[in-house]
Write a protein that holds these residues in place. Structure first.
Motif: not given
Length: 204
Positions: A148-149, A116-119, A155-157
């Motif tokens: 995880a992100i 929750e905190a990370v989101t 999503a990352s590149r």
């Protein structure tokens, strides 16, 4: 809600700043075994904790839960200092972006509260990036962090891969877009629904 501080204001918030630096030591030195210098009080502070750095933090009742550092690469980049081979290969792209470092959650939170905190932190980062003209971000992370992100909706590149101390490490880019914000909010809503349903299931 994520709080955003410039370096001067954050340094003045001594209790929260101190808690964050101790949690950074627990995560990066205690857990990941990085060879970083600690202060006499056991805090992890480095040369990029200085003017020009912004801090984004989620805290509740004075307790640090999750945080990160944000810095425009043109003002000095940790990637350039610590991983010059990466910087040489990607400098043209990275120097126009902002760098995320010291992505950290407090130890002992438990899975639900940590996510929750990370989101919440990621939503704050995405929105701050769009408001402040820092829509393009990069960072050097372990694959598990990038994944995880992504599970939280952002999503990352993947720009590059290499090894640090025998561990696979990625250079990633994140774009602060309306779609990323929306997906992160969806994730936060799902987490809130599960948290609300848990007491009902326990009482049944």
């Amino acid at each position: 809600m994520t709080s955003i501080y410039n370096y001067e204001d954050f340094a003045a918030a001594s209790a929260l700043a101190g808690a964050m630096h101790l949690d950074r030591a627990a995560q990066f030195v205690g857990r990941h075994r990085w060879e970083l210098k600690l202060s006499e009080t056991g805090a992890e502070i480095d040369g990029f904790d200085r003017r020009g750095t912004e801090y984004l933090m989620v805290a509740r009742e004075g307790r640090h839960l999750a945080s990160l550092r944000l810095r425009r690469a043109a003002a000095g980049s940790m990637t350039a200092a610590a991983f010059p081979h990466l910087w040489r290969r990607h400098r043209r792209e990275l120097q126009r972006m902002s760098e995320v470092t010291r992505f950290c959650s407090a130890p002992g939170l438990g899975g639900r509260l940590c996510r929750e905190a990370v989101t919440e932190l990621l939503i704050g980062l995405c929105r701050h990036g769009r408001r402040s003209g820092q829509e393009q971000l990069f960072g050097v992370v372990y694959p598990g962090v990038a994944k995880a992100i992504a599970r939280n909706g952002w999503a990352s590149r993947h720009l590059d891969s290499f090894e640090t101390d025998g561990r696979e490490t990625w250079l990633c880019r994140w774009d602060c877009t309306a779609e990323a914000d929306w997906r992160l909010q969806e994730c936060a809503a799902r987490l809130a629904e599960r948290a609300a349903a848990r007491p009902l299931l326990q009482a049944a």
